[in-house]
Design a protein around this motif. Structure first.
Motif, PDB file in Angstrom:
ATOM      1  N   THR A   1       0.804  -1.226   0.000  1.00 40.08           N
ATOM      2  CA  THR A   1       0.000   0.000   0.000  1.00 40.08           C
ATOM      3  C   THR A   1       0.838   1.277   0.000  1.00 40.08           C
ATOM      4  O   THR A   1       0.383   2.315  -0.460  1.00 40.08           O
ATOM      5  N   HIS A   2       2.080   1.217   0.520  1.00 44.04           N
ATOM      6  CA  HIS A   2       2.975   2.369   0.487  1.00 44.04           C
ATOM      7  C   HIS A   2       4.351   1.937   0.971  1.00 44.04           C
ATOM      8  O   HIS A   2       4.538   0.806   1.420  1.00 44.04           O
ATOM      9  N   TRP A   3       5.329   2.829   0.877  1.00 44.29           N
ATOM     10  CA  TRP A   3       6.727   2.454   1.039  1.00 44.29           C
ATOM     11  C   TRP A   3       7.183   2.230   2.473  1.00 44.29           C
ATOM     12  O   TRP A   3       8.260   1.696   2.690  1.00 44.29           O
TER      13      TRP A   3
ATOM     14  N   LYS B   1       2.716  -2.315  -6.606  1.00 42.86           N
ATOM     15  CA  LYS B   1       2.841  -1.121  -5.776  1.00 42.86           C
ATOM     16  C   LYS B   1       2.676   0.112  -6.654  1.00 42.86           C
ATOM     17  O   LYS B   1       3.089   0.113  -7.819  1.00 42.86           O
TER      18      LYS B   1
ATOM     19  N   TYR C   1      -5.789   5.728  -5.592  1.00 45.92           N
ATOM     20  CA  TYR C   1      -4.572   6.467  -5.271  1.00 45.92           C
ATOM     21  C   TYR C   1      -4.925   7.528  -4.233  1.00 45.92           C
ATOM     22  O   TYR C   1      -5.734   8.424  -4.498  1.00 45.92           O
TER      23      TYR C   1
ATOM     24  N   PRO D   1      -2.768   9.759  -1.914  1.00 45.53           N
ATOM     25  CA  PRO D   1      -1.559  10.347  -1.325  1.00 45.53           C
ATOM     26  C   PRO D   1      -1.895  11.261  -0.152  1.00 45.53           C
ATOM     27  O   PRO D   1      -3.024  11.698   0.015  1.00 45.53           O
TER      28      PRO D   1
ATOM     29  N   THR E   1       1.700   9.209   2.546  1.00 44.94           N
ATOM     30  CA  THR E   1       2.917   9.197   1.744  1.00 44.94           C
ATOM     31  C   THR E   1       2.518   9.530   0.314  1.00 44.94           C
ATOM     32  O   THR E   1       1.330   9.484  -0.035  1.00 44.94           O
TER      33      THR E   1
ATOM     34  N   ASP F   1       3.012   7.786  -2.289  1.00 46.12           N
ATOM     35  CA  ASP F   1       2.646   6.608  -3.084  1.00 46.12           C
ATOM     36  C   ASP F   1       1.508   5.810  -2.445  1.00 46.12           C
ATOM     37  O   ASP F   1       1.237   4.681  -2.864  1.00 46.12           O
ATOM     38  N   HIS F   2       0.833   6.365  -1.471  1.00 49.22           N
ATOM     39  CA  HIS F   2      -0.167   5.619  -0.699  1.00 49.22           C
ATOM     40  C   HIS F   2      -1.388   5.276  -1.543  1.00 49.22           C
ATOM     41  O   HIS F   2      -1.880   6.094  -2.315  1.00 49.22           O
TER      42      HIS F   2
END
Length: 398
Positions: free
Chosen positions: A81-83, A124, A190, A192, A195, A197-198
């Motif tokens: 889901t994110h980094w 991702k 998407y 964000p 983060t 990239d969330h």
């Protein structure tokens, strides 16, 4: 592990007693007919080798489900889901586990490596494709998780390991030979803010249990307890609205139209879609919780404006004939006066995010070389009336 709906199994991927967030939830999504198509989709991978219990828990689930249906069950898709490390840290453990599950008995290690990239697809939303304005200015190399994962591979076969997601993409869980109506479908949102990239995931189709349609996996945008942190408040607020609207459209709009409106649509409006967060307990009413988050952030923004405008209790807000300029920490000491000082630094970061959002909207300006903030526009009287529900929220919540 617990099965929390027809299609969803939740696995806790961390040490519940060690962190405030009480471990990272990861989720296994089952297809409508697991006996015919024994392939699962995993959402997030926990913290990896730091907490070996996660891999053992996943292996136990696979073994239990395999014994139940009399056929080997595999994880063939994984969505990150994110980094943040507590969501991607177990990628290598997952790949190793999948290699062991897929490799025939007696295979060499080389055979396992050869199968690894073929059997497991990892998805991702890439940081590199996010608009420049949505990527944090931090140069922390940990942000480039795609590069890190590729560098951690043992051979060149893993180039392209991470498959990029895009907003609105549909991921299917089910037999590839099945008809479209027989597939469980997850829609990528998407989102964000937490983060750059969330993402969140929304169940868009669930043949085994139509009531699951509208269920949302919120990752770290909405939690099962407390409030979430964020890199960009303006983006985060837009993402909360996007998630709320998506859930409403899926529950009320789409399903209501299928029932032909009337009483059927009224029943859909009453239905509460679940939310599965990245941390904390399952949320029984996604729309209500997201709306609570939106109201809470609006309340905090109003409190900051009240301080800057001099309308907070005991504050005159002026020095001479000019509006007083405040540092973020000075604002914190007014808004969070009853909160322990050990939490003030975390609160300061949140207040700074609010000030930056208000500055972008033309409400405030910086003075003293950016150290202090001052209101520009008159604080309207109608904004001084706080929503009753918001006023009841505990002041300790950041």
């Amino acid at each position: 592990m617990e099965r929390v709906s027809t299609s969803v199994m939740r696995v806790l991927g961390g040490n519940p007693g060690m962190f405030t967030l009480q471990g990272t939830n990861t989720y296994l999504i089952s297809p409508p007919n697991l006996e015919r198509y024994p392939h699962l989709l995993l959402i997030d991978t926990g913290q990896g080798s730091a907490f070996p219990i996660w891999r053992r828990s996943i292996a136990q689930v696979l073994a239990s489900e395999s014994a139940r249906i009399g056929k080997q069950v595999h994880i063939t898709q994984c969505v990150l889901t994110h980094w943040h490390h507590d969501h991607v840290g177990g990628v290598n453990e997952l790949r190793q586990l999948c290699a062991e599950e897929h490799a025939p008995a007696g295979d060499s290690e080389g055979g396992k490596e050869e199968k690894r990239g073929e059997e497991l697809r990892i998805y991702k939303y890439p940081l590199s494709s996010a608009p420049p304005s949505e990527i944090p200015s931090s140069k922390d190399p940990s942000l480039d998780i795609e590069t890190q994962l590729l560098r951690s591979a043992n051979d060149d076969q893993d180039v392209g390991l991470i498959h990029p997601l895009h907003d609105g993409q549909i991921l299917e869980v089910g037999d590839s030979t099945a008809t479209d109506d027989e597939m469980l479908k997850l829609q990528v949102l998407y989102t964000p803010g937490h983060t750059a990239d969330h993402i969140a995931l929304l169940i868009a189709s669930s043949p085994a249990d139509p009531a699951e349609v509208g269920t949302i996996f919120t990752a770290d945008a909405v939690l099962g307890h407390g409030t979430a942190v964020f890199e960009d408040l303006a983006l985060y607020m837009r993402s909360l609205e996007k998630m709320k609207n998506a859930v409403e459209e899926m529950i009320v709009g789409k399903r209501g139209s299928e029932t032909g409106g009337g009483n059927g649509q009224v029943e859909q409006e009453k239905r509460k879609g679940l939310a599965f967060p990245g941390h904390g307990a399952v949320i029984p009413d996604a729309r209500a919780k997201i709306d609570e988050y939106i109201r809470h952030r609006a309340m905090r923004e109003k409190e900051v404006l009240d301080v800057l405008a001099g309308t907070s209790a005991g504050q005159d807000g002026k020095v001479g004939g000019e509006r007083k300029a405040w540092t973020p920490m000075e604002i914190v000491k007014v808004i969070y006066e009853n909160v322990p000082e050990s939490l003030h630094e975390a609160a300061r970061r949140g207040v700074l995010q609010i000030l930056q959002k208000l500055e972008a909207e033309g409400e405030v300006e910086t003075v003293d070389e950016g150290e202090r903030w001052r209101i520009i526009q008159k604080h309207h009287q109608q904004e001084q009336t706080t929503n009753d529900d918001s006023a009841q929220e505990p002041r300790s919540t950041l």
